[in-house]
Write a protein that holds these residues in place. Structure first.
Motif, short mmCIF file in Angstrom:
data_model
loop_
_atom_site.label_atom_id
_atom_site.label_comp_id
_atom_site.label_asym_id
_atom_site.label_seq_id
_atom_site.Cartn_x
_atom_site.Cartn_y
_atom_site.Cartn_z
N UNK A 152 41.82 65.74 45.17
CA UNK A 152 42.83 64.94 45.88
C UNK A 152 42.16 64.13 47.00
N UNK A 153 42.79 63.03 47.36
CA UNK A 153 42.21 62.13 48.35
C UNK A 153 41.72 62.82 49.63
N UNK A 154 42.49 63.77 50.18
CA UNK A 154 42.02 64.38 51.44
C UNK A 154 40.68 65.11 51.29
N UNK A 155 40.30 65.47 50.06
CA UNK A 155 39.04 66.20 49.86
C UNK A 155 37.87 65.29 49.52
N UNK A 156 38.15 63.98 49.36
CA UNK A 156 37.12 63.06 48.87
C UNK A 156 35.92 62.97 49.82
N UNK A 157 36.17 62.80 51.12
CA UNK A 157 35.07 62.61 52.06
C UNK A 157 34.14 63.82 52.07
N UNK A 158 34.73 65.00 52.03
CA UNK A 158 33.92 66.21 52.00
C UNK A 158 32.97 66.23 50.81
N UNK A 159 33.47 65.86 49.63
CA UNK A 159 32.62 65.82 48.44
C UNK A 159 31.55 64.74 48.59
N UNK A 203 32.14 57.60 39.77
CA UNK A 203 33.50 57.07 39.59
C UNK A 203 34.47 58.12 40.12
N UNK A 204 35.74 57.85 40.01
CA UNK A 204 36.74 58.80 40.49
C UNK A 204 38.00 58.63 39.66
N UNK A 205 38.91 59.61 39.82
CA UNK A 205 40.20 59.54 39.12
C UNK A 205 41.33 59.71 40.14
N UNK A 206 41.05 59.32 41.37
CA UNK A 206 42.01 59.48 42.46
C UNK A 206 43.06 58.37 42.36
N UNK A 207 44.27 58.66 42.87
CA UNK A 207 45.39 57.77 42.62
C UNK A 207 45.45 56.53 43.51
N UNK A 208 44.58 56.41 44.49
CA UNK A 208 44.49 55.15 45.25
C UNK A 208 43.03 54.70 45.22
N UNK A 225 41.19 53.32 49.69
CA UNK A 225 40.65 54.37 50.56
C UNK A 225 39.40 55.04 49.97
N UNK A 226 39.36 55.23 48.65
CA UNK A 226 38.18 55.85 48.05
C UNK A 226 36.99 54.90 48.16
N UNK A 227 37.22 53.61 47.87
CA UNK A 227 36.12 52.64 47.96
C UNK A 227 35.58 52.59 49.39
N UNK A 228 36.47 52.65 50.37
CA UNK A 228 36.03 52.62 51.77
C UNK A 228 35.22 53.86 52.11
N UNK A 229 35.67 55.01 51.60
CA UNK A 229 34.95 56.26 51.88
C UNK A 229 33.57 56.25 51.23
N UNK A 271 25.31 54.95 46.25
CA UNK A 271 25.79 55.35 44.92
C UNK A 271 26.24 54.12 44.15
N UNK A 272 26.08 54.18 42.84
CA UNK A 272 26.52 53.05 41.99
C UNK A 272 27.97 53.34 41.60
N UNK A 273 28.90 52.96 42.48
CA UNK A 273 30.31 53.37 42.36
C UNK A 273 31.17 52.33 41.66
N UNK A 274 31.92 52.77 40.67
CA UNK A 274 32.98 51.96 40.05
C UNK A 274 34.21 52.87 39.99
N UNK A 275 35.26 52.48 40.69
CA UNK A 275 36.45 53.33 40.76
C UNK A 275 37.22 53.39 39.45
#
Lengths: 319, 319
Positions: free
Chosen positions: A67-74, A88-93, A96-100, A108-112
């Motif tokens: 869940x989003x609140x746990x993303x920064x910790x990971x 990548x991620x499967x979070x619902x927004x 905020x994930x891209x910003x984190x 990291x080579x990130x694609x949401x």
């Protein structure tokens, strides 16, 4: 054969583990709970409760499925152990994930990503290898996305039975506020108003109430995380709903009529059904390695297009 | 063997024709449309397009199965041709129908009814003999109801597979405003807000939107008739919803949190599920011919009780 490392094995992460495994990916999952790890292993999958262990294979595509609140910790652990991973991620927004990610794991080579699938049940046991079949799966297509990772994430989605919808993070968040987060909020409101009617109202509740409140059965902390994480876009959607409901209230009180509200809703629902039933006929091939490819994908996604096949970094898009 | 005369052969009237026929009633239906009459006859049932013909058997229980705006027109014909008939209805509001009966056919032996069943489809072709299976069927239990007609209407409901919920007209209307009419209004609002999000939003819409807008697919004139016909009770329910949605908006904008709204909705939905799953253990026998029987039935219905069996004018009630 690709490696996939899924951090979080709830409904979505757990379903992805099963679906990707079935599609031939070599998959490892990570869950904090020892009981979940045992259940996952008992089901014949590779799982660990150590995020460091999970990230040990630096070549894996890492999926944030918490869940989003746990993303920064990971992400802070990812930054230490797999700073240059494909992510990548499967979070619902998505914003905020891209910003984190930009803040905590900028290398990291990130694609949401966001598979639009779910049930009102939660947790590993509720998952299924077919959860994503026929579902839209948003793949983040803002400028700067790595074509190779984009193609890998889109390929994962397609192999899990979903179809890929390319969208920028802001467009994604605005859209899901209207079609996912607002429905959860209205379901909660409707459940409460119905409950206020007491036992007789509950005894008389039929399909319209049951359907309209179904997602109020979802775990409150997950609903809150998703809705609160999309605050600005959700506020706009709520204001639209308040304006329309207030107008209906005014019309009912003054003239006794609800034609504008009911008619508009009926036409919108029919257009929705028609859009889903329409055979899509326009197709286009887009090579992700060419300039402007992501902008074109976003533009097509905005029109409701989907990527239905991939070859290397070349997409087949249908509208 | 009882006779049943159903005026109106849409989804509800047409389903009642099939269900009552299957339960052994001698049934005749009336529809204005010659095409519907032909379809009903082709399906092997007795139907006429003449309301006078339909009412010719003065012993039949007459069922008003037309939308609320058409009720007065039918009642004026009933007053001329079957002024003393046994009369019930399947219309979605009870106070306006009771008032119309009191005004136009005061000598009819009227006991109101409302089966809480439906689909988003409409018309004779959409009907089914099993539409009422397991559904609540409200039987009007205000003081003065004729015990013999009450028992006949309740018997019809039970034989169609429904369970009987006794309720006064005002209580019924307040309850359905919350669990049926408000859900239709919120579905219309949600469909419009989603549609405002354009093609991308529609492409991303999944279960929460599909479920939350399902009843917006219903025929607008039927939804309007039902909602507009219950104006005062619906206004109270809409105000409750506006208050709760406004509070959620304020909380999201100020603190960013939605815990109160989401938690309350979740608890209400769980209570609803629990109430439906709970084994009902208290039973009571009520003889309709005794004083205070209707008041006791209303009181039990208010607590969520149902009539599950009947013998002559004696009810078996479970709570």
């Amino acid at each position: 054969m690709s490696d996939l490392c899924i951090i979080g094995l709830g409904l979505i992460g757990g379903s992805l583990l099963r679906a990707a495994d079935a599609a031939g990916w070599k998959v490892r999952g990570m869950a904090r709970s020892a009981a979940v790890v045992t259940a996952v292993r008992d089901a014949g999958f590779d799982a660990t409760s150590s995020i460091e262990d999970a990230l040990a294979d630096g070549h894996a595509l890492v999926v944030l499925a918490v869940p989003l609140p746990a993303v920064v910790g990971v992400l802070t652990v990812v930054a230490r152990h797999a700073a240059y991973c494909r992510l990548t991620d499967v979070v619902s927004v998505k914003q905020p994930v891209a910003a984190a990610v930009a803040r905590h794991t900028p290398t990291a080579r990130y694609v949401g990503g966001h598979p639009m699938a779910g049930t009102s049940a939660s947790g590993w046991a509720a998952g299924s290898a077919t959860l994503f079949t026929g579902a839209p799966w948003v793949v983040g297509s803002d400028d700067g996305a790595d074509p190779e990772v984009w193609a890998q994430v889109a390929g994962l989605a397609l192999e899990c039975g979903a179809h890929v919808v390319p969208a920028g993070a802001a467009d994604h968040d605005a859209a899901v506020a209207r079609v996912s987060h607002l429905p959860h909020l209205l379901a909660a409101v409707l459940a409460s108003v119905g409950g206020d009617g007491g036992s007789l109202a509950m005894a008389l509740a039929a399909g319209s109430f049951t359907d309209g409140t179904r997602v109020a059965g979802s775990r409150p902390e997950l609903v809150r995380a998703m809705c609160e994480g999309n605050r600005d876009a959700l506020l706009a959607a709520v204001d639209d709903a308040l304006g329309r409901l207030g107008a209906a209230r005014g019309s009912l009180a003054s003239t006794g009529g609800l034609i504008a509200t009911i008619q508009a809703g009926h036409l919108a629902r029919r257009a929705f059904d028609a859009a889903r039933d329409t055979a899509r006929e326009t197709t286009e091939h887009i090579d992700l390695s060419t300039p402007g490819a992501l902008a074109r994908l976003r533009e097509l996604g905005h029109q409701g297009a989907r990527v239905t096949a991939l070859q290397d970094t070349s997409c087949h898009v249908t509208l």
